[in-house]
Design an enzyme around this catalytic site. Structure first.
Site, PDB file in Angstrom:
ATOM      1  N   LYS A  58       0.861  -1.176  -0.005  1.00  0.00           N
ATOM      2  CA  LYS A  58       0.077   0.091  -0.074  1.00  0.00           C
ATOM      3  C   LYS A  58       0.837   1.198  -0.193  1.00  0.00           C
ATOM      4  O   LYS A  58       1.508   1.399   1.139  1.00  0.00           O
ATOM      5  CB  LYS A  58      -0.997   0.000   1.107  1.00  0.00           C
ATOM      6  CG  LYS A  58      -1.689   1.270   1.617  1.00  0.00           C
ATOM      7  CD  LYS A  58      -2.851   1.101   2.357  1.00  0.00           C
ATOM      8  CE  LYS A  58      -3.892   2.227   2.578  1.00  0.00           C
ATOM      9  NZ  LYS A  58      -4.743   2.156   3.534  1.00  0.00           N
ATOM     10  N   LYS A 103      -2.180  -1.636  -3.901  1.00  0.00           N
ATOM     11  CA  LYS A 103      -3.118  -0.374  -3.912  1.00  0.00           C
ATOM     12  C   LYS A 103      -2.087   0.915  -3.912  1.00  0.00           C
ATOM     13  O   LYS A 103      -1.176   0.810  -3.206  1.00  0.00           O
ATOM     14  CB  LYS A 103      -3.638  -0.419  -2.759  1.00  0.00           C
ATOM     15  CG  LYS A 103      -4.555   0.840  -2.334  1.00  0.00           C
ATOM     16  CD  LYS A 103      -5.369   0.515  -1.071  1.00  0.00           C
ATOM     17  CE  LYS A 103      -6.241   1.908  -0.655  1.00  0.00           C
ATOM     18  NZ  LYS A 103      -6.500   1.890   0.481  1.00  0.00           N
TER      19      LYS A 103
HETATM   20  C1  PBG Z   1      -7.673   3.228   5.364  1.00  0.00           C
HETATM   21  C2  PBG Z   1      -8.108   3.103   3.921  1.00  0.00           C
HETATM   22  C3  PBG Z   1      -7.649   3.914   3.052  1.00  0.00           C
HETATM   23  C4  PBG Z   1      -8.118   3.470   1.614  1.00  0.00           C
HETATM   24  C5  PBG Z   1      -8.679   2.212   2.047  1.00  0.00           C
HETATM   25  N1  PBG Z   1      -8.398   1.987   3.238  1.00  0.00           N
HETATM   26  C6  PBG Z   1      -7.112   5.470   2.869  1.00  0.00           C
HETATM   27  C7  PBG Z   1      -5.926   5.773   3.398  1.00  0.00           C
HETATM   28  O1  PBG Z   1      -4.994   4.909   3.568  1.00  0.00           O
HETATM   29  O2  PBG Z   1      -5.671   6.963   3.821  1.00  0.00           O
HETATM   30  C8  PBG Z   1      -8.199   4.424   0.362  1.00  0.00           C
HETATM   31  C9  PBG Z   1      -9.325   3.831  -0.402  1.00  0.00           C
HETATM   32  C10 PBG Z   1      -9.406   4.798  -1.566  1.00  0.00           C
HETATM   33  O3  PBG Z   1      -8.899   5.750  -1.738  1.00  0.00           O
HETATM   34  O4  PBG Z   1     -10.282   4.207  -2.304  1.00  0.00           O
HETATM   35  N2  PBG Z   1      -6.443   3.086   5.854  1.00  0.00           N
END
Ligand code: PBG
Length: 325
Positions: A196, A249
């Site tokens: 991520k 992601k």
């Molecule tokens: C929570 C989380 C996030 C997303 C999914 N789970 C946001 C972040 O890390 O700031 C982002 C999903 C999206 O942008 O569609 N940690």
């Protein structure tokens, strides 16, 4: 006839049925996971300003929304809770009557055919908006694991079919796996947000989930977009710690990473087609600058071609409709 020495690739592109015969990648509704945002209160169906077509819904509208998915043939949802109360440790994340726990119970009761995936993170639940707990100005990794494990177990207790931890603390898969096993949930898989990145593509999500960090940013725990080998190290440790699925992601700017993760690890790979990727296409489509249907199906297919087996996408309902046609 010609006397040049070249290959005729166009032979296989002559007709639609010929093209179908040689098509290598197939997008199916079964590949799609739809994200939903549940809020406390009643009679709420708020469109997220930066995400046209995506709503925050209260529980009294949730079943209607879930029935729509079932009718479209979508079989899985990932649930994000937007709690009313936030505190230092995000205690609504693991409360038995927390918004996510109630939503999961309701979905499993009213639309049991759906596979319910619970996003396991603290950022929507903490008053500082970070994904772990803060001690002396820093995100305390190991203490955060205790809260995240409690959250995962409470989600499994509520009936979640899959736990998807997105917090990027070190050791979260190991901690959550042990926690689930000890609580009697050894049959519940972990879908790890293994890779991520600290991405600007999450902007609209933070409007939808009210999860913006109140100070600093997430670069001390999410990954630097410049790094590729680090992504492989992250994925490798999650595999060793017992992950059942790996998520990469965001998706579109990271298709190279997806391909490498897919080639190296034999787990189902999930692409998270994030909020910013959704909103950019919506905005361009609303301006008439791109053909929405064509561009969405093209990019979802590209994610599969890059190695994704499954795709978490806000376009799931649209794509399911288009695939039916
Ligand atoms: C929570 C989380 C996030 C997303 C999914 N789970 C946001 C972040 O890390 O700031 C982002 C999903 C999206 O942008 O569609 N940690």
């Amino acid at each position: 006839m010609n006397d040049l020495n070249f290959k005729r690739h166009r032979r296989l592109r002559r007709t639609e049925s010929m093209r179908a015969l040689v098509r290598e990648t197939h997008l199916q509704t079964d590949d799609l996971i739809y994200p939903i945002f549940v809020v406390e209160g009643s009679r709420i169906k708020n469109e997220v300003a930066s995400m046209p077509g995506v709503h925050q819904v209260s529980l009294d509208y949730l079943t209607e929304e879930m029935n729509e998915l079932v009718d479209l043939g979508i079989r899985s949802v990932i649930v994000f809770g937007v709690p009313q109360e936030k505190d230092e440790v995000g205690s609504q994340a693991y409360h038995e009557e927390g918004i996510v726990q109630r939503a999961i119970r309701q979905i499993k009761e009213e639309t049991p055919s759906l596979t319910v995936i619970a996003d396991t993170c603290l950022c929507q639940y903490t008053d500082h908006g970070h994904c772990g707990v803060i001690r002396e100005g820093d995100i305390a990794n190991d203490e955060s694991l205790e809260y995240l494990t409690k959250t995962a177990v409470s989600q499994a207790e509520a009936g979640a079919d899959i736990i998807a931890p997105s917090n990027m603390m070190d050791g979260f898969v190991a901690a959550i796996r042990r926690g689930l096993d000890e609580a009697g949930y050894s049959h519940i898989p972990v879908m790890s947000y293994a890779v991520k990145y600290a991405s600007s593509f999450y902007g609209p999500f933070r409007d939808a989930a009210h999860s913006s960090p109140q100070f600093g940013d997430r670069r001390a725990y999410q990954m630097d977009p410049s790094n590729r080998l680090e992504a492989l190290r992250e994925a490798e440790s999650d595999v060793e710690e017992g992950a059942d699925f790996l998520i990469v992601k965001p998706a579109l700017a990271y298709l190279d990473i997806m391909r490498e993760v897919k080639d190296r690890f034999n787990l189902p790979l999930v692409a998270y087609n994030v909020s910013g990727e959704y909103s950019m296409i919506k905005a361009a489509a609303q301006n008439g600058w791109v053909n929405e249907q064509e561009i969405v199906l093209e990019k979802l297919t590209a994610m599969k071609r890059a190695g994704a087996d499954l795709i978490i996408t806000y376009f799931a309902k649209d794509a399911a409709r288009w695939l039916k046609q």
